[in-house]
Design a protein around this motif. Structure first.
Motif, PDB file in Angstrom:
ATOM      1  N   SER A  24      82.648   0.353  46.519  1.00  0.00           N
ATOM      2  CA  SER A  24      82.226  -1.047  46.455  1.00  0.00           C
ATOM      3  C   SER A  24      82.887  -1.819  45.312  1.00  0.00           C
ATOM      4  CB  SER A  24      80.704  -1.134  46.310  1.00  0.00           C
ATOM      5  OG  SER A  24      80.280  -0.602  45.068  1.00  0.00           O
ATOM      6  N   TRP A  25      83.428  -1.106  44.331  1.00  0.00           N
ATOM      7  CA  TRP A  25      84.036  -1.784  43.185  1.00  0.00           C
ATOM      8  C   TRP A  25      85.531  -2.002  43.444  1.00  0.00           C
ATOM      9  CZ3 TRP A  25      82.261  -1.236  37.514  1.00  0.00           C
ATOM     10  CH2 TRP A  25      80.889  -1.532  37.425  1.00  0.00           C
ATOM     11  N   ARG A  26      85.824  -2.997  44.263  1.00  0.00           N
ATOM     12  CA  ARG A  26      87.215  -3.311  44.595  1.00  0.00           C
ATOM     13  C   ARG A  26      87.815  -4.329  43.626  1.00  0.00           C
ATOM     14  NH1 ARG A  26      87.076  -3.778  51.251  1.00  0.00           N
ATOM     15  NH2 ARG A  26      86.364  -1.632  51.644  1.00  0.00           N
ATOM     16  N   GLN A  27      87.019  -5.284  43.233  1.00  0.00           N
ATOM     17  CA  GLN A  27      87.443  -6.282  42.246  1.00  0.00           C
ATOM     18  C   GLN A  27      86.191  -6.803  41.562  1.00  0.00           C
ATOM     19  OE1 GLN A  27      90.341  -9.221  43.459  1.00  0.00           O
ATOM     20  NE2 GLN A  27      89.550 -10.735  42.003  1.00  0.00           N
ATOM     21  N   GLU A  47      78.084  -3.001  44.747  1.00  0.00           N
ATOM     22  CA  GLU A  47      78.617  -3.452  43.455  1.00  0.00           C
ATOM     23  C   GLU A  47      77.481  -3.834  42.520  1.00  0.00           C
ATOM     24  OE1 GLU A  47      80.820  -7.467  41.852  1.00  0.00           O
ATOM     25  OE2 GLU A  47      81.670  -6.518  43.648  1.00  0.00           O
ATOM     26  N   GLU A  48      76.500  -4.562  43.044  1.00  0.00           N
ATOM     27  CA  GLU A  48      75.389  -5.045  42.225  1.00  0.00           C
ATOM     28  C   GLU A  48      74.501  -3.901  41.736  1.00  0.00           C
ATOM     29  OE1 GLU A  48      76.231  -6.182  45.220  1.00  0.00           O
ATOM     30  OE2 GLU A  48      77.126  -8.099  44.627  1.00  0.00           O
ATOM     31  N   GLU A  49      74.270  -2.894  42.598  1.00  0.00           N
ATOM     32  CA  GLU A  49      73.425  -1.767  42.209  1.00  0.00           C
ATOM     33  C   GLU A  49      74.037  -0.979  41.056  1.00  0.00           C
ATOM     34  OE1 GLU A  49      71.310  -0.729  46.523  1.00  0.00           O
ATOM     35  OE2 GLU A  49      73.247   0.162  46.007  1.00  0.00           O
ATOM     36  N   ILE A  50      75.320  -0.713  41.136  1.00  0.00           N
ATOM     37  CA  ILE A  50      75.981   0.060  40.080  1.00  0.00           C
ATOM     38  C   ILE A  50      76.082  -0.760  38.805  1.00  0.00           C
ATOM     39  CG2 ILE A  50      78.135   1.221  39.432  1.00  0.00           C
ATOM     40  CD1 ILE A  50      78.458   1.885  42.448  1.00  0.00           C
ATOM     41  N   LEU A  51      76.354  -2.052  38.926  1.00  0.00           N
ATOM     42  CA  LEU A  51      76.390  -2.920  37.760  1.00  0.00           C
ATOM     43  C   LEU A  51      75.021  -2.960  37.074  1.00  0.00           C
ATOM     44  CD1 LEU A  51      78.023  -4.961  36.074  1.00  0.00           C
ATOM     45  CD2 LEU A  51      77.193  -6.743  37.610  1.00  0.00           C
ATOM     46  N   VAL A  99      72.900   7.889  26.380  1.00  0.00           N
ATOM     47  CA  VAL A  99      72.192   8.105  27.626  1.00  0.00           C
ATOM     48  C   VAL A  99      73.227   8.503  28.673  1.00  0.00           C
ATOM     49  CG1 VAL A  99      72.378   5.658  28.267  1.00  0.00           C
ATOM     50  CG2 VAL A  99      70.629   7.088  29.317  1.00  0.00           C
ATOM     51  N   SER A 100      72.824   9.422  29.543  1.00  0.00           N
ATOM     52  CA  SER A 100      73.686   9.847  30.639  1.00  0.00           C
ATOM     53  C   SER A 100      72.862   9.813  31.915  1.00  0.00           C
ATOM     54  CB  SER A 100      74.222  11.266  30.391  1.00  0.00           C
ATOM     55  OG  SER A 100      75.053  11.689  31.456  1.00  0.00           O
ATOM     56  N   MET A 101      73.425   9.238  32.956  1.00  0.00           N
ATOM     57  CA  MET A 101      72.685   9.151  34.207  1.00  0.00           C
ATOM     58  C   MET A 101      73.609   9.376  35.393  1.00  0.00           C
ATOM     59  SD  MET A 101      72.006   5.030  34.647  1.00  0.00           S
ATOM     60  CE  MET A 101      71.073   4.900  33.135  1.00  0.00           C
ATOM     61  N   GLU A 102      73.036   9.918  36.448  1.00  0.00           N
ATOM     62  CA  GLU A 102      73.775  10.073  37.692  1.00  0.00           C
ATOM     63  C   GLU A 102      73.547   8.838  38.541  1.00  0.00           C
ATOM     64  OE1 GLU A 102      73.977  13.133  41.511  1.00  0.00           O
ATOM     65  OE2 GLU A 102      73.453  13.901  39.521  1.00  0.00           O
ATOM     66  N   ILE A 103      74.626   8.291  39.079  1.00  0.00           N
ATOM     67  CA  ILE A 103      74.503   7.079  39.879  1.00  0.00           C
ATOM     68  C   ILE A 103      74.904   7.370  41.322  1.00  0.00           C
ATOM     69  CG2 ILE A 103      75.014   5.633  37.882  1.00  0.00           C
ATOM     70  CD1 ILE A 103      77.811   5.180  39.102  1.00  0.00           C
ATOM     71  N   ASP A 104      74.494   6.480  42.204  1.00  0.00           N
ATOM     72  CA  ASP A 104      74.926   6.553  43.594  1.00  0.00           C
ATOM     73  C   ASP A 104      76.269   5.846  43.687  1.00  0.00           C
ATOM     74  OD1 ASP A 104      75.358   6.501  46.292  1.00  0.00           O
ATOM     75  OD2 ASP A 104      73.682   5.174  46.776  1.00  0.00           O
ATOM     76  N   MET A 136      74.610   0.125  35.038  1.00  0.00           N
ATOM     77  CA  MET A 136      75.389   0.058  33.800  1.00  0.00           C
ATOM     78  C   MET A 136      74.675  -0.797  32.767  1.00  0.00           C
ATOM     79  SD  MET A 136      79.366  -1.119  33.193  1.00  0.00           S
ATOM     80  CE  MET A 136      80.031   0.346  33.991  1.00  0.00           C
ATOM     81  N   MET A 137      74.140  -1.922  33.195  1.00  0.00           N
ATOM     82  CA  MET A 137      73.398  -2.775  32.264  1.00  0.00           C
ATOM     83  C   MET A 137      72.158  -2.067  31.736  1.00  0.00           C
ATOM     84  SD  MET A 137      73.651  -6.526  34.067  1.00  0.00           S
ATOM     85  CE  MET A 137      75.200  -7.438  34.146  1.00  0.00           C
ATOM     86  N   GLU A 138      71.496  -1.319  32.596  1.00  0.00           N
ATOM     87  CA  GLU A 138      70.322  -0.554  32.178  1.00  0.00           C
ATOM     88  C   GLU A 138      70.684   0.469  31.105  1.00  0.00           C
ATOM     89  OE1 GLU A 138      67.304   2.839  34.056  1.00  0.00           O
ATOM     90  OE2 GLU A 138      68.467   1.550  35.409  1.00  0.00           O
ATOM     91  N   ALA A 139      71.824   1.156  31.297  1.00  0.00           N
ATOM     92  CA  ALA A 139      72.263   2.147  30.321  1.00  0.00           C
ATOM     93  C   ALA A 139      72.576   1.491  28.981  1.00  0.00           C
ATOM     94  CB  ALA A 139      73.486   2.890  30.851  1.00  0.00           C
ATOM     95  N   ILE A 140      73.255   0.343  29.020  1.00  0.00           N
ATOM     96  CA  ILE A 140      73.575  -0.366  27.780  1.00  0.00           C
ATOM     97  C   ILE A 140      72.293  -0.806  27.074  1.00  0.00           C
ATOM     98  CG2 ILE A 140      74.647  -2.450  26.838  1.00  0.00           C
ATOM     99  CD1 ILE A 140      76.774  -2.184  29.072  1.00  0.00           C
ATOM    100  N   GLU A 141      71.339  -1.298  27.831  1.00  0.00           N
ATOM    101  CA  GLU A 141      70.086  -1.761  27.237  1.00  0.00           C
ATOM    102  C   GLU A 141      69.328  -0.643  26.527  1.00  0.00           C
ATOM    103  OE1 GLU A 141      68.208  -3.526  30.605  1.00  0.00           O
ATOM    104  OE2 GLU A 141      69.057  -5.524  30.219  1.00  0.00           O
ATOM    105  N   LYS A 142      69.513   0.588  26.979  1.00  0.00           N
ATOM    106  CA  LYS A 142      68.805   1.708  26.365  1.00  0.00           C
ATOM    107  C   LYS A 142      69.354   2.074  24.990  1.00  0.00           C
ATOM    108  CE  LYS A 142      67.060   3.945  30.553  1.00  0.00           C
ATOM    109  NZ  LYS A 142      67.063   5.164  31.401  1.00  0.00           N
ATOM    110  N   VAL A 143      70.597   1.658  24.691  1.00  0.00           N
ATOM    111  CA  VAL A 143      71.187   2.043  23.400  1.00  0.00           C
ATOM    112  C   VAL A 143      71.526   0.844  22.524  1.00  0.00           C
ATOM    113  CG1 VAL A 143      72.091   4.239  24.249  1.00  0.00           C
ATOM    114  CG2 VAL A 143      73.507   2.190  24.443  1.00  0.00           C
ATOM    115  N   ILE A 144      71.420  -0.365  23.050  1.00  0.00           N
ATOM    116  CA  ILE A 144      71.819  -1.530  22.273  1.00  0.00           C
ATOM    117  C   ILE A 144      70.760  -1.871  21.223  1.00  0.00           C
ATOM    118  CG2 ILE A 144      70.778  -3.336  23.720  1.00  0.00           C
ATOM    119  CD1 ILE A 144      73.477  -4.870  23.393  1.00  0.00           C
TER     120      ILE A 144
END
Length: 291
Positions: free
Chosen positions: A91-94, A46-50, A36-41, A53-61
């Motif tokens: 937003s992904w600083r740590q 941090e929470e929105e992008i995470l 799966v490939s998706m364009e993100i904001d 990512m979880m949504e993308a993993i769920e689509k192929v797991i």
């Protein structure tokens, strides 16, 4: 030689986070079975992008998946799976990425930077397979280097190994001169235009790529001094230019003070279209490798 764990029937997910693009794929027996490939904001929280990512993993797991590898353009605490200051994602600083994903999916999670993923992907799935000591060079927006030594990925103490691009060169550094952005910065010519003109044997375009080959030759010399690899694999946008600057690279390398290092060196170009996913997935196999 390593036991090629990637050849067994274990399914692993590879995830590539690159600015606005997020890709995830399930890999089994050298094949990306689903992706799966998706364009993100990339300016999202941090929470929105995470969550994406979880949504993308769920689509192929699937239940058979034993681990997830993730490649990110940032500094990574490899042992703890923490990413710092991800490029183009303010937003992904740590982000405690491995722990957050492990608590969700309850499988092994491995994180590393994108250049290291490129190198280990070529080692397990691409042109690096025959070599115990090799280097992956990916030249796009930046200049990244991943190191394979004695069949294993070497990240360094702080995941900072291979940052050759920041070594001073001429009046700047190697990254300044050895990435496609230099074409537009110096000559006002986009890389696609330059490539098209080079294919038509345009003298100006060929002269630009001659100088680029000289600069890249000096960059590769620096890698030879530090690592003395068997093979260097070029990836990213610059790979398509290699036929036009290859001879100029080797002209510089023939002046290297240790002729045997050059004589035994192979320079190859990556031709694996899914190397970003495969490379992330290969983090799992590299981590599980036992001597």
């Amino acid at each position: 030689m390593i036991k090629d764990l990637s050849q067994n029937e274990q399914s692993v997910i590879g995830v590539f986070l690159g600015g606005k693009i997020l890709r995830a794929g399930r890999v089994n027996n050298n094949v990306v079975e689903a992706s799966v490939s998706m364009e993100i904001d990339n300016y999202g929280s941090e929470e929105e992008i995470l969550s994406q990512m979880m949504e993308a993993i769920e689509k192929v797991i699937t239940p058979e998946v034993v681990g997830v590898g993730i490649g990110v353009p940032s500094l990574v605490d490899v042992s703890r799976g923490i990413v710092y200051n991800v490029e183009h994602i303010p937003s992904w600083r740590q982000v405690q990425l491995a722990d957050l994903l492990k608590s969700r999916f309850e499988i092994d999670i491995y994180v590393n930077n994108d250049a290291n993923c490129f190198a280990v992907g070529e080692k397990y799935y691409g042109k690096g397979r025959p070599y115990s000591n090799m280097v992956g060079v990916i030249a796009g927006e930046g200049l990244g280097v991943g190191i394979i030594t004695n069949d294993r990925l070497y990240s360094g103490t702080n995941c900072g190994a291979g940052e050759f691009g920041y070594i001073p060169y001429r009046d700047h550094n190697y990254e300044h001169y050895c990435t496609p952005g230099y074409f537009e910065l110096k000559y006002g010519m986009r890389s696609k235009t330059l490539l098209a003109r080079a294919k038509k044997e345009d003298k100006i375009a060929l002269a630009i790529l001659e100088q680029f080959g000289i600069d890249m030759g000096h960059f590769i010399q620096t890698i030879l001094f530090a690592l003395d690899p068997q093979c260097i694999i070029l990836g990213g946008p610059i790979a398509s230019f290699y036929p036009f600057f290859e001879s100029h690279v080797w002209k510089v390398l023939r002046k290297f003070p240790y002729p045997k290092s050059v004589e035994n060196l192979t320079i190859a170009v990556s031709d694996e279209p899914d190397v970003s996913i495969l490379g992330a997935a290969a983090l799992y196999f590299d981590a599980k490798q036992q001597y």
